[in-house]
Design a protein around this motif. Sequence first.
Motif, PDB file in Angstrom:
ATOM      1  N   ARG A  94       3.229  -9.798   5.898  1.00 59.55           N
ATOM      2  CA  ARG A  94       2.463  -9.801   7.160  1.00 59.55           C
ATOM      3  C   ARG A  94       2.715  -8.529   7.972  1.00 59.55           C
ATOM      4  NH1 ARG A  94       2.980 -15.990   9.269  1.00 59.55           N
ATOM      5  NH2 ARG A  94       4.533 -16.428   7.721  1.00 59.55           N
ATOM      6  N   GLY A  96       0.514  -6.236   8.409  1.00 64.88           N
ATOM      7  CA  GLY A  96      -0.689  -5.967   9.193  1.00 64.88           C
ATOM      8  C   GLY A  96      -1.437  -4.705   8.790  1.00 64.88           C
ATOM      9  N   VAL A 116      -5.303 -10.336   6.227  1.00 65.38           N
ATOM     10  CA  VAL A 116      -4.016 -11.042   6.225  1.00 65.38           C
ATOM     11  C   VAL A 116      -4.195 -12.487   6.683  1.00 65.38           C
ATOM     12  CG1 VAL A 116      -3.442 -10.031   8.479  1.00 65.38           C
ATOM     13  CG2 VAL A 116      -1.635 -11.023   7.077  1.00 65.38           C
ATOM     14  N   PHE A 170      -5.079  -0.564   1.110  1.00 62.06           N
ATOM     15  CA  PHE A 170      -4.112  -0.228   2.160  1.00 62.06           C
ATOM     16  C   PHE A 170      -2.862  -1.098   2.120  1.00 62.06           C
ATOM     17  CE2 PHE A 170      -8.317   1.033   3.456  1.00 62.06           C
ATOM     18  CZ  PHE A 170      -8.124   2.307   3.973  1.00 62.06           C
ATOM     19  N   CYS A 171      -2.841  -2.095   1.241  1.00 63.55           N
ATOM     20  CA  CYS A 171      -1.704  -3.014   1.196  1.00 63.55           C
ATOM     21  C   CYS A 171      -0.546  -2.391   0.412  1.00 63.55           C
ATOM     22  CB  CYS A 171      -2.113  -4.336   0.552  1.00 63.55           C
ATOM     23  SG  CYS A 171      -0.697  -5.436   0.317  1.00 63.55           S
ATOM     24  N   TYR A 173       1.805  -3.703  -0.962  1.00 65.37           N
ATOM     25  CA  TYR A 173       2.182  -4.542  -2.109  1.00 65.37           C
ATOM     26  C   TYR A 173       1.027  -4.722  -3.093  1.00 65.37           C
ATOM     27  CZ  TYR A 173       6.368  -5.528   0.495  1.00 65.37           C
ATOM     28  OH  TYR A 173       7.550  -5.389   1.169  1.00 65.37           O
ATOM     29  N   ILE A 175      -1.681  -6.373  -2.672  1.00 63.25           N
ATOM     30  CA  ILE A 175      -2.279  -7.724  -2.654  1.00 63.25           C
ATOM     31  C   ILE A 175      -3.802  -7.598  -2.616  1.00 63.25           C
ATOM     32  CG2 ILE A 175      -2.536  -9.829  -1.274  1.00 63.25           C
ATOM     33  CD1 ILE A 175       0.388  -9.418  -0.401  1.00 63.25           C
TER      34      ILE A 175
END
Length: 538
Positions: A94, A96, A116, A170-171, A173, A175
Motif C-alpha cells: 500500500r 500508493g 490499490v 509504476f508498482c 512489486y 502487481i
Amino acid sequence: MAKTPTPKEILRIDHRPPKTGWMDTPVRFKPGTWCYPGSKDALEYLGYPNIRDWMPTDEDWKLPENWKEIILEGMADRLDKYRSFKVFMDICVRCGACADKCHFFLGSGDPKNMPVLRAELLRSIYRREFTKAGKLLGRLAGARELTTDVIKEWFYYFYQCTECRRCSVFCPYGIDTAEITMMARELLHLLGININWIMTPVANCTRTGNHMGLQPHTFKENIEYLCDDIEEYTGIRITPSFNRKGAEVLFVTPSADVFAEPGIYTCMGYLLLFEHIGLDYTWSTYNSEGGNFGLFTSHEQMKKLNAKIYLEAKRLGVKWILGGECGHMWRVIHQYMDTLNGPADFLEVPVSPVTGTTFENAASTKMVHISEFTADLIKHGKLRLDPSRNAGIVATFHDSCNPSRAMGLLEEPRYILKNVVPEFHEMPENTIREQTFCCGSGTGLNTDEFMEMRMRGGLPRANAVRYVHDKYGVNRLACVCAIDRATLSTLMDYWVPEVTVSGVSELVGNALVMEGEKKRETNLRGEPLAGTEGESDV
Ligand code: SF4
Ligand code: SF4
C-alpha cells in the motif's frame, strides 16, 4: 439511456473523499457508470451458471442461496491454481505509487478507482477468509466480511477497470491489477454476474467465429465490397482467397475491420499491401475474429477462443499466421497463448517471403503483427510509398495498451507512420509508449450505457491529444487496435472533435503506389486528396 454530462460538467471532478471509510461506503449505481447484464440467450448458449433476470439497480440480485460458498470455493480454487493471484493478494505494501495512475481515478476522482483500493475490494475478503491475521484481527488487518454489498461493489468497480495495466508499470512489486480484475470477473461469473457487451460477442464468436455473429458468406461478401471500393479508388481489382488450403499465411484480424468504420479503411490497407507484395495468404470465414473477449471473461473462455485460430491454421495447413491491428488479441498471444494452447509446433517460425527476415520473437506463437511485418518491408525498401497522398494529415500515435505494454510494440508503428505521412508529432512522454493512457473503453466497456464513465476514463488520453492538436495542429490519431479505432472516435468527438482516428494500415494503403493503378483522386475513405486537386506526383 442516461444523458451524458457535458465536457464542462465532467471537468468538475470531485476529489473530496466520502465522509465514511471505504469499507462503509456502499456503491451507488449512477446512470452512465455501469453496464447492462449479459443476455439470457448468450449465457444459455455458453452454458453459464445462475442465469436469471436481474439489474444492478435492483435491491435483490437474486443470488443463488449458497452464493458465499460458491465465491469462497472459487477463490480457493484460483489461489491454488494461479500463483500470480496468490502473490498479488499478499505482497501489496500500500505504498500508493499506483494510486494516481489509473485513468478512471483521474477522470472520476472516486477513490475506489485507485488501483490499490480497487484491489483491496478483493484483497480484504482474501485476508478475512484465507489469512490468520485477517481472521483474528478483522478490520485491523484490512479484512472484512463478504456480504452482498461487497458483491455489488465488485461488479461496479471491476467493470470500471479496462485491464490496461498502466498501474502495474509504476508498482515497485510488479502487481498487475488487471489480473486481479480478471480474477474478480471470473468469480462474479460463478454467480451469473457479467455484462452483455462482453457475453454476447463471446457467444457470437463461439457460434459463428466472430463477435458480430456474421455468417461465413456475409464475412466474405463484406471483404469483397471493400475490394469493390478499392477498385473504384485505385483501378486495381483484388481477389483475395478464403479458406484456401495450402496458402503460406493465414491472416486474422478483428471482425470490426471488416464491417465497421473506420476499421474497414484499415482492412482496405491490408488488402492493398498484400496485393502490392504478392503475399500467398488466405482469410478464413470460420476463424473470422482476431479479438478474444475470453480475456475479459475467464481463462477457460480465453483458451477456447484462442484455440480456434490455431485449429484453423492447422486445418488449412498454412506455415504461419499474420495478425492484423488488434489490441487484446496480442495480449492473449504474447502473454497467455503459449501456456494455454502452445507452443504451436505444427507451424513454422515465420519468415517474411519478401525480405527473408525471420521473426524470432514469434518462434513459439508463430504469429506476426502486421506492424512488424510492414515495418520490415519498409526497412528493406520493398514498398513503393508516396506520403504526399496523406497530405494534410498531421498525425500522432496512440499506443494501445496491449500492443505497447503486453508485447512491447513501440517502434514499428511509429516507423511506419513516419514513412507514410508527411508530418508526425508525439504526445507528451508520460502519456505514450509503456505509460500510454487507455482509451477508457477497453475490456468490453465500449457500450453506450457506460458513456459517462468512458468519457471520464478517456479524459487523460484526450488531454494529451488536445495538447498536440493545439501545439502542432495534429488532426489524426493513429492506432493499431480495433477497439481503439471505435472508442477513440467517440472520445475525440466528445473531447477533441478536430481530430479523426485511423488505423496505421489505412495510412499505408493511402500511400502505396500500386503497379498499374489509375491516377488516385481520393484516399481510401473516398475523400478528395488534399492539396493535389486530384493530381498525383508519382
Ligand atoms: S489496470 Fe488500468 S484500468 Fe485497471 S486499475 Fe490499473 S490503471 Fe486502472
Ligand atoms: S504500487 Fe504496488 S505495492 Fe504500491 S500500492 Fe500499488 S499495487 Fe500496492
